[in-house]
Design an enzyme around this catalytic site. Structure first.
Site, mmCIF file in Angstrom:
data_model
loop_
_atom_site.group_PDB
_atom_site.id
_atom_site.type_symbol
_atom_site.label_atom_id
_atom_site.label_comp_id
_atom_site.label_asym_id
_atom_site.label_seq_id
_atom_site.Cartn_x
_atom_site.Cartn_y
_atom_site.Cartn_z
ATOM 1 N N LYS A 99 0.822 -0.619 -0.233
ATOM 2 C CA LYS A 99 -0.516 0.055 -0.319
ATOM 3 C C LYS A 99 0.849 1.455 -0.050
ATOM 4 O O LYS A 99 0.745 2.418 -0.676
ATOM 5 C CB LYS A 99 -0.829 0.384 1.410
ATOM 6 C CG LYS A 99 -1.560 -1.559 1.135
ATOM 7 C CD LYS A 99 -2.711 -0.875 2.264
ATOM 8 C CE LYS A 99 -3.973 -1.626 1.964
ATOM 9 N NZ LYS A 99 -5.012 -1.968 3.009
ATOM 10 N N ASN A 104 -4.997 2.109 -1.058
ATOM 11 C CA ASN A 104 -5.469 0.788 -1.953
ATOM 12 C C ASN A 104 -6.241 0.270 -2.161
ATOM 13 O O ASN A 104 -7.011 -0.361 -3.323
ATOM 14 C CB ASN A 104 -6.521 0.397 -0.424
ATOM 15 C CG ASN A 104 -7.530 1.152 -0.498
ATOM 16 O OD1 ASN A 104 -7.483 2.510 -0.976
ATOM 17 N ND2 ASN A 104 -8.722 0.103 0.190
ATOM 18 N N ALA A 159 0.355 2.024 15.029
ATOM 19 C CA ALA A 159 0.074 3.321 14.515
ATOM 20 C C ALA A 159 0.827 2.724 13.847
ATOM 21 O O ALA A 159 1.987 3.435 13.105
ATOM 22 C CB ALA A 159 1.159 3.751 15.914
HETATM 23 P P1 ATR Z 1 0.133 -2.555 9.551
HETATM 24 O O1 ATR Z 1 0.264 -1.580 7.560
HETATM 25 O O2 ATR Z 1 -0.619 -3.806 8.844
HETATM 26 O O3 ATR Z 1 -0.796 -1.086 10.463
HETATM 27 P P2 ATR Z 1 2.373 -2.695 10.853
HETATM 28 O O4 ATR Z 1 2.123 -1.368 10.187
HETATM 29 O O5 ATR Z 1 3.321 -3.709 10.747
HETATM 30 O O6 ATR Z 1 0.943 -3.165 10.440
HETATM 31 O O7 ATR Z 1 1.317 -1.892 12.693
HETATM 32 C C1 ATR Z 1 1.743 -3.049 13.465
HETATM 33 C C2 ATR Z 1 0.701 -2.351 14.702
HETATM 34 O O8 ATR Z 1 0.106 -3.386 15.805
HETATM 35 C C3 ATR Z 1 2.198 -1.184 15.559
HETATM 36 O O9 ATR Z 1 1.104 -0.026 15.763
HETATM 37 C C4 ATR Z 1 2.085 -2.646 16.438
HETATM 38 O O10 ATR Z 1 2.936 -1.578 17.289
HETATM 39 P P3 ATR Z 1 4.679 -1.204 17.654
HETATM 40 O O11 ATR Z 1 4.173 -0.063 16.172
HETATM 41 O O12 ATR Z 1 4.999 -1.169 19.242
HETATM 42 O O13 ATR Z 1 5.378 -2.187 17.187
HETATM 43 C C5 ATR Z 1 1.389 -3.125 16.840
HETATM 44 N N1 ATR Z 1 1.960 -4.139 17.385
HETATM 45 C C6 ATR Z 1 1.788 -5.670 16.437
HETATM 46 N N2 ATR Z 1 1.454 -6.561 17.838
HETATM 47 C C7 ATR Z 1 1.466 -6.072 19.111
HETATM 48 C C8 ATR Z 1 1.692 -6.535 20.172
HETATM 49 N N3 ATR Z 1 1.772 -7.957 20.714
HETATM 50 N N4 ATR Z 1 1.320 -5.914 21.075
HETATM 51 C C9 ATR Z 1 1.009 -4.229 20.931
HETATM 52 N N5 ATR Z 1 0.905 -3.872 20.042
HETATM 53 C C10 ATR Z 1 1.367 -4.395 18.129
#
Ligand code: ATR
Length: 281
Positions: A70, A91, A134
């Site tokens: 994306k 998207n 985020a």
């Molecule tokens: P996408 O583009 O689909 O939003 P991403 O950019 O990988 O995916 O973002 C994943 C989000 O899920 C992030 O906010 C991540 O938190 P971090 O920024 O701290 O990595 C959050 N996330 C994923 N696994 C997590 C977990 N086990 N606990 C808390 N936050 C999680």
């Protein structure tokens, strides 16, 4: 039947085989009697740019774009809608006959359509909203909420820096907070949206004190497998209204269909039932 005039659109992802979009779009095409087809494309992780360049000049009408392309889709385009720009992701790519590529983002529209359908009493301008996460999905949600009139959006994330980056990009109405301080955001929110890739609630490793939310606070989960996630179950247990990620998926597909095929999808198709069948529910 495929003819010499068939309009071709599709979805690009890696992987793409799990995508529900071909089922939805082709069911709408059949019901509307439109001479069109919607197919999946799965370039390798490094093949996205070549695929998109090959479509320039209108070889096909357009594509939806899903993970992990994306952000790259936005960069490859020649023109971008405001919402795509603010979401920092596209998207939807449309291939204009003159060779230009237009990038749009209908995920935010899908999110707001899901709220309108499943929580019709809620509106974005009623008060602060909390977005958990985020990443790319979270940033798109924040951009859509601000566009819909939310006065304040708390971005609650495990890694504070990423929430701060969203605030930096989208302005002073965005308030970054670490997960540990979620309670302060939840207490004031008219809606809470899970946009993490983790899943929230019992057994997922990411718990939120949802009981801190006020009565009537709408709880939404972008996850939709299962449709009622542990997070939504927790919300239901507290008597909170819920909005599910499946409705958001349908809500982003509808304006995409119109962009590709020039007509709004026919209302008589029960695409939610089709999607539920596809995910085995
Ligand atoms: P996408 O583009 O689909 O939003 P991403 O950019 O990988 O995916 O973002 C994943 C989000 O899920 C992030 O906010 C991540 O938190 P971090 O920024 O701290 O990595 C959050 N996330 C994923 N696994 C997590 C977990 N086990 N606990 C808390 N936050 C999680």
């Amino acid at each position: 039947m495929i003819t010499g005039k068939t309009v071709v659109a599709g979805v690009v992802g890696h992987p793409v085989s799990h995508s529900m979009s071909p089922r939805l779009h082709n069911a709408w095409l059949a019901a509307a009697g439109i001479d069109g087809v919607y197919v999946p494309f799965a370039p390798g992780a490094h093949g996205f740019q070549r695929l998109v360049e090959g479509f320039r000049g209108g070889a096909i009408r357009g594509v939806n774009v899903t993970l992990p392309f994306k952000e790259q889709a936005l960069k490859l385009a020649d023109r971008r809608t405001d919402l795509a720009e603010r979401a920092a992701a596209a998207n939807l790519l449309l291939f204009e006959p003159d060779g230009r590529i237009l990038a749009d983002n209908t995920d935010g529209v899908g999110l707001m359509r899901a709220f309108a359908l499943q929580a019709p009493k809620w509106s974005a301008d009623r008060g602060p909203v909390t977005v958990v996460g985020a990443g790319g999905a979270a940033r798109g949600a924040v951009a859509a909420l601000l566009a819909a009139g939310a006065p304040k959006v708390f971005v609650v994330n495990r890694t504070l820096e990423k929430a701060e980056a969203i605030a930096q990009a989208l302005g002073p109405q965005v308030k970054p907070l670490p997960l540990l301080h979620a309670v302060g955001a939840l207490r004031d929110s008219t809606a809470v949206i899970n946009a993490t890739s983790a899943g929230v609630g019992a057994g997922t490793g990411l718990d939120l004190p949802l009981e801190a939310t006020p009565d009537g606070c709408v709880v939404m989960d972008m996850f939709y497998k299962p449709v009622v996630t542990p997070f939504l179950e927790q919300a239901q247990g507290l008597g909170r209204p819920i909005v599910d990620g499946l409705q958001m998926l349908i809500g982003q597909a509808e304006p995409s269909f119109e962009a590709f095929f020039g007509a709004w999808p026919p209302a008589e198709v029960d695409v939610r039932a089709l999607a539920l069948e596809a995910i085995g529910q």
